[in-house]
Design an enzyme around this catalytic site. Structure first.
Site, PDB file in Angstrom:
ATOM      1  N   TYR A  61       0.844  -1.200   0.000  1.00  0.00           N
ATOM      2  CA  TYR A  61       0.000   0.000   0.000  1.00  0.00           C
ATOM      3  C   TYR A  61       0.883   1.255   0.000  1.00  0.00           C
ATOM      4  O   TYR A  61       1.660   1.483   0.928  1.00  0.00           O
ATOM      5  CB  TYR A  61      -0.964   0.015   1.197  1.00  0.00           C
ATOM      6  CG  TYR A  61      -2.041  -1.055   1.128  1.00  0.00           C
ATOM      7  CD1 TYR A  61      -2.343  -1.711  -0.068  1.00  0.00           C
ATOM      8  CD2 TYR A  61      -2.774  -1.415   2.253  1.00  0.00           C
ATOM      9  CE1 TYR A  61      -3.329  -2.691  -0.133  1.00  0.00           C
ATOM     10  CE2 TYR A  61      -3.766  -2.394   2.202  1.00  0.00           C
ATOM     11  CZ  TYR A  61      -4.026  -3.030   0.992  1.00  0.00           C
ATOM     12  OH  TYR A  61      -5.001  -3.998   0.935  1.00  0.00           O
TER      13      TYR A  61
ATOM     14  N   SER B 218     -13.319  -3.493   0.133  1.00  0.00           N
ATOM     15  CA  SER B 218     -14.061  -2.583  -0.765  1.00  0.00           C
ATOM     16  C   SER B 218     -15.576  -2.694  -0.592  1.00  0.00           C
ATOM     17  O   SER B 218     -16.309  -2.945  -1.552  1.00  0.00           O
ATOM     18  CB  SER B 218     -13.654  -2.829  -2.224  1.00  0.00           C
ATOM     19  OG  SER B 218     -12.354  -2.362  -2.470  1.00  0.00           O
ATOM     20  N   PRO B 219     -16.066  -2.462   0.626  1.00  0.00           N
ATOM     21  CA  PRO B 219     -17.504  -2.606   0.883  1.00  0.00           C
ATOM     22  C   PRO B 219     -18.392  -1.576   0.203  1.00  0.00           C
ATOM     23  O   PRO B 219     -19.606  -1.756   0.163  1.00  0.00           O
ATOM     24  CB  PRO B 219     -17.591  -2.457   2.405  1.00  0.00           C
ATOM     25  CG  PRO B 219     -16.388  -1.646   2.780  1.00  0.00           C
ATOM     26  CD  PRO B 219     -15.313  -2.093   1.849  1.00  0.00           C
TER      27      PRO B 219
ATOM     28  N   GLY C 173     -17.276  -3.369  -9.127  1.00  0.00           N
ATOM     29  CA  GLY C 173     -16.202  -3.717 -10.056  1.00  0.00           C
ATOM     30  C   GLY C 173     -14.858  -3.737  -9.356  1.00  0.00           C
ATOM     31  O   GLY C 173     -14.770  -3.756  -8.123  1.00  0.00           O
TER      32      GLY C 173
ATOM     33  N   PHE D  43     -20.518   2.837  -5.264  1.00  0.00           N
ATOM     34  CA  PHE D  43     -21.924   2.780  -5.678  1.00  0.00           C
ATOM     35  C   PHE D  43     -22.800   3.730  -4.872  1.00  0.00           C
ATOM     36  O   PHE D  43     -23.873   4.131  -5.321  1.00  0.00           O
ATOM     37  CB  PHE D  43     -22.474   1.340  -5.646  1.00  0.00           C
ATOM     38  CG  PHE D  43     -22.417   0.663  -4.308  1.00  0.00           C
ATOM     39  CD1 PHE D  43     -21.393  -0.228  -4.006  1.00  0.00           C
ATOM     40  CD2 PHE D  43     -23.381   0.903  -3.342  1.00  0.00           C
ATOM     41  CE1 PHE D  43     -21.332  -0.860  -2.765  1.00  0.00           C
ATOM     42  CE2 PHE D  43     -23.335   0.276  -2.101  1.00  0.00           C
ATOM     43  CZ  PHE D  43     -22.302  -0.602  -1.807  1.00  0.00           C
TER      44      PHE D  43
HETATM   45  N1  LIG Z   1      -7.114  -7.990   0.012  1.00  0.00           N
HETATM   46  C1  LIG Z   1      -7.223  -7.272  -1.072  1.00  0.00           C
HETATM   47  O1  LIG Z   1      -6.950  -7.716  -2.194  1.00  0.00           O
HETATM   48  C2  LIG Z   1      -7.695  -5.844  -0.938  1.00  0.00           C
HETATM   49  C3  LIG Z   1      -7.979  -5.070  -2.072  1.00  0.00           C
HETATM   50  C4  LIG Z   1      -8.417  -3.766  -1.872  1.00  0.00           C
HETATM   51  C5  LIG Z   1      -8.575  -3.244  -0.595  1.00  0.00           C
HETATM   52  N2  LIG Z   1      -8.266  -4.026   0.481  1.00  0.00           N
HETATM   53  C6  LIG Z   1      -8.417  -3.501   1.864  1.00  0.00           C
HETATM   54  O2  LIG Z   1      -9.754  -3.090   2.031  1.00  0.00           O
HETATM   55  C7  LIG Z   1      -9.783  -1.730   2.474  1.00  0.00           C
HETATM   56  C8  LIG Z   1     -11.013  -1.074   1.936  1.00  0.00           C
HETATM   57  O3  LIG Z   1     -10.938  -1.005   0.513  1.00  0.00           O
HETATM   58  P1  LIG Z   1     -11.445   0.268  -0.255  1.00  0.00           P
HETATM   59  O4  LIG Z   1     -10.777   1.481   0.257  1.00  0.00           O
HETATM   60  O5  LIG Z   1     -11.385  -0.013  -1.717  1.00  0.00           O
HETATM   61  O6  LIG Z   1     -12.979   0.224   0.236  1.00  0.00           O
HETATM   62  P2  LIG Z   1     -14.167   1.186   0.404  1.00  0.00           P
HETATM   63  O7  LIG Z   1     -14.312   1.475   1.839  1.00  0.00           O
HETATM   64  O8  LIG Z   1     -15.279   0.512  -0.319  1.00  0.00           O
HETATM   65  O9  LIG Z   1     -13.812   2.497  -0.389  1.00  0.00           O
HETATM   66  C9  LIG Z   1     -13.253   3.633   0.214  1.00  0.00           C
HETATM   67  C10 LIG Z   1     -13.440   4.782  -0.742  1.00  0.00           C
HETATM   68  O10 LIG Z   1     -14.855   5.019  -0.875  1.00  0.00           O
HETATM   69  C11 LIG Z   1     -15.135   6.368  -0.600  1.00  0.00           C
HETATM   70  N3  LIG Z   1     -16.443   6.432   0.051  1.00  0.00           N
HETATM   71  C12 LIG Z   1     -16.843   5.729   1.126  1.00  0.00           C
HETATM   72  N4  LIG Z   1     -18.120   6.032   1.437  1.00  0.00           N
HETATM   73  C13 LIG Z   1     -18.517   6.932   0.531  1.00  0.00           C
HETATM   74  C14 LIG Z   1     -19.746   7.624   0.328  1.00  0.00           C
HETATM   75  N5  LIG Z   1     -20.802   7.436   1.138  1.00  0.00           N
HETATM   76  N6  LIG Z   1     -19.830   8.480  -0.712  1.00  0.00           N
HETATM   77  C15 LIG Z   1     -18.750   8.682  -1.513  1.00  0.00           C
HETATM   78  N7  LIG Z   1     -17.550   8.069  -1.359  1.00  0.00           N
HETATM   79  C16 LIG Z   1     -17.444   7.191  -0.347  1.00  0.00           C
HETATM   80  C17 LIG Z   1     -14.028   6.803   0.318  1.00  0.00           C
HETATM   81  O11 LIG Z   1     -13.882   8.196   0.244  1.00  0.00           O
HETATM   82  P3  LIG Z   1     -13.490   9.017   1.571  1.00  0.00           P
HETATM   83  O12 LIG Z   1     -12.074   8.645   1.875  1.00  0.00           O
HETATM   84  O13 LIG Z   1     -13.647  10.439   1.163  1.00  0.00           O
HETATM   85  O14 LIG Z   1     -14.446   8.597   2.644  1.00  0.00           O
HETATM   86  C18 LIG Z   1     -12.820   6.062  -0.237  1.00  0.00           C
HETATM   87  O15 LIG Z   1     -12.253   6.744  -1.342  1.00  0.00           O
HETATM   88  C19 LIG Z   1      -8.472  -1.145   1.983  1.00  0.00           C
HETATM   89  O16 LIG Z   1      -8.085  -0.008   2.732  1.00  0.00           O
HETATM   90  C20 LIG Z   1      -7.548  -2.306   2.190  1.00  0.00           C
HETATM   91  O17 LIG Z   1      -7.153  -2.343   3.539  1.00  0.00           O
HETATM   92  C21 LIG Z   1      -7.844  -5.304   0.333  1.00  0.00           C
END
Ligand SMILES: NC(=O)c1ccc[n+]([C@@H]2O[C@H](COP(=O)([O-])OP(=O)(O)OC[C@H]3O[C@@H](n4cnc5c(N)ncnc54)[C@H](OP(=O)(O)O)[C@@H]3O)[C@@H](O)[C@H]2O)c1
Length: 306
Positions: free
Chosen positions: A52, A215-216, A220, A226
């Site tokens: 990361y 990525s909750p 995609g 979403f």
């Molecule tokens: N194991 C794997 O292969 C893998 C792959 C990817 C990720 N991960 C882990 O999973 C964690 C979460 O993944 P992710 O960051 O992709 O997940 P995420 O929580 O689905 O996405 C976060 C992003 O969504 C935005 N967001 C959240 N709520 C929102 C809303 N209501 N309206 C608009 N934008 C919103 C956030 O913006 P803001 O920052 O402005 O809130 C941020 O840019 C990562 O940090 C990592 O630790 C693991």
């Protein structure tokens, strides 16, 4: 904050963890506020990976929270290894080197969990077992897990690694839930019935392996969020907003409540960098969606029941 037990470790953890993939490049004061907000709301579980920000996220985290031994004891730290430029690497040499790098960047002597980030086609389970043994005996890693692996891959590792796999981190959200689709469409001649993960949800439940949802809020492969995307997910947002108003929580909290409602006791790893949004997400713990609401959200995401 609701708690779950991770795998068969007996270790209690918050049902929501903070993913640290996006924190590099934040203002230091914002990073400090994000981590403080997490801790104040019972989110003392932090998910990292050696890749990361090219290592920058782990360094930033330690700096932003002012890592010290007393704070460290209050946290559950997880990191991952195996992704290298152009390949995946489960060799003992790489695993040990990666952990040393993470420990140094995180300013700690140990991580609670080490996950193998993505399957390595050239995996030799005996070699992984040897790496795990060294890490466990040295006290550098307490528990082990995987990410993005299917049941066969986990079973193979477990055969050689003394049943060490405690968690599997998988992409999972209302808009990305192939493991639900396939389970609902068993033996059907349709797109939803295609099993892409070899039944990983049921396997994890059978073997007490905790699923962590990454990525909750995304659809995609990092295509976007979403939530609020009314162009692509109009119906879904309509239902989410209605339920958010009903329960008095944010739209992000409803998205997490949908994951938590599944009886597999999934831990959701949220990746927000916004402290206010993070605090709002915690309110999902007060929401238990009804069966009808859970299915309504599923269908509003464009899914079908057979
Ligand atoms: N194991 C794997 O292969 C893998 C792959 C990817 C990720 N991960 C882990 O999973 C964690 C979460 O993944 P992710 O960051 O992709 O997940 P995420 O929580 O689905 O996405 C976060 C992003 O969504 C935005 N967001 C959240 N709520 C929102 C809303 N209501 N309206 C608009 N934008 C919103 C956030 O913006 P803001 O920052 O402005 O809130 C941020 O840019 C990562 O940090 C990592 O630790 C693991």
């Amino acid at each position: 904050m609701n708690e779950i037990t991770l795998g068969r470790t007996g270790l209690k953890a918050p049902q929501i963890g903070l993913g640290c993939m996006r924190i590099a490049g934040m203002e230091l004061s914002q990073g400090e506020k994000l981590i403080r907000t997490a801790m104040e709301n019972g989110i003392h579980f932090f998910d990292h990976a050696d890749i990361y920000g090219g290592g920058e996220c782990e360094s930033f985290f330690a700096k932003a929270c002012g890592m010290n031994s007393s704070l460290r004891e209050k946290m559950i730290l997880q990191t991952k290894c195996s992704i290298r430029p152009g390949c995946f690497d489960f060799s003992k040499e790489h695993i040990l080197k990666s952990v040393d790098g993470s420990l140094s960047r995180l300013h700690t002597d140990y991580v609670d969990f080490l996950l193998l980030h993505r399957p390595d086609a050239l995996m030799e389970p005996e070699e992984v077992a040897e790496a795990f043994r060294v890490l466990k005996e040295s006290g550098k890693v307490r528990y082990f897990g995987v990410s993005n692996q299917n049941p066969g891959q986990m079973a193979l590792l477990n055969k050689y690694c003394d049943n060490a796999i405690q968690v599997n981190q998988l992409q999972f959200s209302i808009a990305h839930c192939g493991m639900i689709d396939a389970g609902l469409n068993v033996n059907m001649d349709n797109h939803e019935g295609v099993v892409r993960d070899s039944g990983v949800l049921e396997y994890c439940r059978l073997h007490d392996i905790t699923i962590q949802a990454w990525s909750p809020f995304q659809y995609g492969m990092f295509e976007g969020v979403f939530l609020g995307n009314t162009e692509k997910y109009a119906k879904l947002n309509e239902i989410i907003d209605r339920l958010a108003a009903k329960y008095g929580v944010s739209n992000s909290a409803i998205a997490v409540a949908w994951i938590s409602r599944h009886p597999a006791k999934i831990q959701t790893i949220v990746g927000t960098t916004n402290p206010e949004r993070l605090a709002g997400i915690c309110a999902s713990c007060s929401v238990t969606l009804t069966r009808e609401e859970w299915y309504e959200l599923y269908l509003a995401a464009g899914k079908k029941l057979p």
